[in-house]
Design a protein around this motif. Structure first.
Motif, PDB file in Angstrom:
ATOM      1  N   THR A 158       0.831  -1.204   0.000  1.00 39.74           N
ATOM      2  CA  THR A 158       0.000   0.000   0.000  1.00 39.74           C
ATOM      3  C   THR A 158       0.866   1.255   0.000  1.00 39.74           C
ATOM      4  O   THR A 158       0.582   2.226  -0.717  1.00 39.74           O
ATOM      5  CB  THR A 158      -0.941   0.005   1.219  1.00 39.74           C
ATOM      6  N   TYR A 183       3.920   1.523  -1.167  1.00 38.39           N
ATOM      7  CA  TYR A 183       4.528   1.652  -2.495  1.00 38.39           C
ATOM      8  C   TYR A 183       3.512   2.136  -3.533  1.00 38.39           C
ATOM      9  O   TYR A 183       3.832   2.967  -4.392  1.00 38.39           O
ATOM     10  CB  TYR A 183       5.152   0.327  -2.919  1.00 38.39           C
ATOM     11  N   ASN A 184       2.291   1.645  -3.431  1.00 33.36           N
ATOM     12  CA  ASN A 184       1.245   2.116  -4.347  1.00 33.36           C
ATOM     13  C   ASN A 184       1.014   3.620  -4.212  1.00 33.36           C
ATOM     14  O   ASN A 184       0.804   4.324  -5.210  1.00 33.36           O
ATOM     15  CB  ASN A 184      -0.062   1.361  -4.093  1.00 33.36           C
ATOM     16  N   ASN A 185       1.049   4.102  -2.974  1.00 37.96           N
ATOM     17  CA  ASN A 185       0.873   5.537  -2.745  1.00 37.96           C
ATOM     18  C   ASN A 185       2.026   6.341  -3.345  1.00 37.96           C
ATOM     19  O   ASN A 185       1.828   7.429  -3.890  1.00 37.96           O
ATOM     20  CB  ASN A 185       0.753   5.826  -1.243  1.00 37.96           C
ATOM     21  N   LYS A 188       3.823   5.456  -5.947  1.00 37.19           N
ATOM     22  CA  LYS A 188       3.639   5.457  -7.399  1.00 37.19           C
ATOM     23  C   LYS A 188       2.525   6.411  -7.813  1.00 37.19           C
ATOM     24  O   LYS A 188       2.646   7.142  -8.803  1.00 37.19           O
ATOM     25  CB  LYS A 188       3.328   4.033  -7.887  1.00 37.19           C
ATOM     26  N   GLN A 189       1.440   6.411  -7.054  1.00 36.79           N
ATOM     27  CA  GLN A 189       0.287   7.253  -7.402  1.00 36.79           C
ATOM     28  C   GLN A 189       0.637   8.734  -7.347  1.00 36.79           C
ATOM     29  O   GLN A 189       0.227   9.520  -8.206  1.00 36.79           O
ATOM     30  CB  GLN A 189      -0.879   6.950  -6.466  1.00 36.79           C
ATOM     31  N   LYS A 190       1.410   9.130  -6.334  1.00 39.86           N
ATOM     32  CA  LYS A 190       1.751  10.547  -6.161  1.00 39.86           C
ATOM     33  C   LYS A 190       3.088  10.909  -6.815  1.00 39.86           C
ATOM     34  O   LYS A 190       3.456  12.092  -6.823  1.00 39.86           O
ATOM     35  CB  LYS A 190       1.807  10.899  -4.671  1.00 39.86           C
ATOM     36  N   SER A 191       3.792   9.899  -7.338  1.00 34.75           N
ATOM     37  CA  SER A 191       5.148  10.133  -7.864  1.00 34.75           C
ATOM     38  C   SER A 191       5.971  10.903  -6.833  1.00 34.75           C
ATOM     39  O   SER A 191       6.619  11.916  -7.126  1.00 34.75           O
ATOM     40  CB  SER A 191       5.105  10.895  -9.187  1.00 34.75           C
ATOM     41  N   ASP A 239      -1.174  16.709  -1.028  1.00 29.32           N
ATOM     42  CA  ASP A 239      -1.148  16.232  -2.412  1.00 29.32           C
ATOM     43  C   ASP A 239       0.237  15.740  -2.818  1.00 29.32           C
ATOM     44  O   ASP A 239       0.369  15.001  -3.802  1.00 29.32           O
ATOM     45  CB  ASP A 239      -1.577  17.341  -3.378  1.00 29.32           C
ATOM     46  N   VAL A 297       3.654  11.486   1.033  1.00 29.51           N
ATOM     47  CA  VAL A 297       3.166  10.132   1.304  1.00 29.51           C
ATOM     48  C   VAL A 297       3.298   9.787   2.779  1.00 29.51           C
ATOM     49  O   VAL A 297       2.840   8.729   3.221  1.00 29.51           O
ATOM     50  CB  VAL A 297       3.895   9.076   0.449  1.00 29.51           C
ATOM     51  N   ASP A 328      -4.931   7.741   4.098  1.00 34.54           N
ATOM     52  CA  ASP A 328      -4.083   7.028   3.134  1.00 34.54           C
ATOM     53  C   ASP A 328      -2.636   7.521   3.170  1.00 34.54           C
ATOM     54  O   ASP A 328      -1.824   7.131   2.328  1.00 34.54           O
ATOM     55  CB  ASP A 328      -4.644   7.168   1.720  1.00 34.54           C
TER      56      ASP A 328
END
Length: 272
Positions: A5, A7-9, A11-14, A52, A55, A85
């Motif tokens: 989770t 790592y996904n965050n 990637k999502q926010k770069s 925004d 992370v 999140d």
């Protein structure tokens, strides 16, 4: 929060930005001092303007407990306000015998519901293992820090011709895994991060020292990034106190965005 989770965050926010909430009453804009809870009023605007791009958030517990009961109240309100999140770190540097560590773990993981806590490893396994008993919670173990005094012990060589921090890294991996243990590695060490990475190839590193302390984000990524990013890079003063005026939230946003954009480029370069 589990590793995937997190790592996904990223990637999502770069972004692998951690914002350190080292909130000091003597440094926040003076107009906030008229608020009922100046610390929370400041933190709320920082979170609103950086969520925004971040992370993780890392309140340094000393800045809150130094204020007594009101500080703990401000800390809890801040923690409750952080979006669910986003990864939360209690920068508390705890570490004591088993029963005491168990209560520290309960305080920060159950009562306050942090995702992680920084822990000092000097007292060994029984001071760390109580924190590792909580599912989807993390220990962030001090490994190689960036303060000047770290040379007193952390880099001393043993009879095996290995520095003390290497023994900490090797031994602690018998207690936890890359799914529940991270390491604090100072950004001002440069190539030393590569040495730490050899001992802990799959773990996340919490890296303070970028920005006001002079660490290079480019070097941190070059030496420390792995296939799942493996980095949470902290910035505190450079974001929190980018402005001392009414525009401090907007100034914090600009600094966080600047770091996020650099991180996006580094992720593409080293973690694609």
């Amino acid at each position: 929060m589990d590793k995937q989770t997190l790592y996904n965050n990223i990637k999502q926010k770069s972004s692998f930005l951690c914002v350190g909430l080292d909130t000091d009453l003597e440094k926040i804009p003076s107009h906030l001092l008229k608020e009922k809870d100046p610390i929370f009023a400041f933190n709320k605007q920082i979170i609103d303007n950086t969520a925004d791009y971040a992370v993780a958030y890392k309140p340094n517990i000393a800045f809150y407990e130094a204020l007594g009961p009101s500080g703990w109240e401000s800390l809890q309100k801040t923690l409750d306000y952080i979006p669910k999140d986003i990864f939360t770190i209690a920068d508390a540097k705890r570490g004591d015998i088993g029963n005491t560590s168990k209560l520290y773990a309960k305080a920060f993981f159950e009562v306050m519901n942090f995702d992680s806590i920084t822990v000092a490893p000097y007292m060994g396994e029984d001071s760390v293992s109580p924190f590792l008993e909580f599912e989807d919670k993390w220990v962030i173990l001090l490994a190689l820090t960036s303060n000047a005094g770290s040379h007193d012990f952390q880099v001393l060589n043993s009879e095996q011709n290995k520095p003390l921090f290497a023994h900490v890294l090797e031994k602690s991996q018998q207690w936890g895994t890359d799914q529940n243990m991270m390491y604090v590695v100072g950004a001002t060490r440069g190539e030393k991060i590569a040495e730490v990475r050899k001992y802990a190839p799959d773990h996340f590193f919490l890296v303070p020292g970028v920005g006001a302390q002079g660490g290079s984000l480019e070097e941190v990524a070059k030496y420390g990034m792995n296939s799942t990013c493996g980095l949470l890079v902290n910035s505190s003063r450079g974001i929190l106190y980018a402005s001392s005026g009414d525009d401090f939230g907007n100034a914090a946003s600009k600094e966080a965005q600047k770091l996020q954009q650099e991180m996006a480029s580094l992720l593409e370069q080293y973690c694609s």
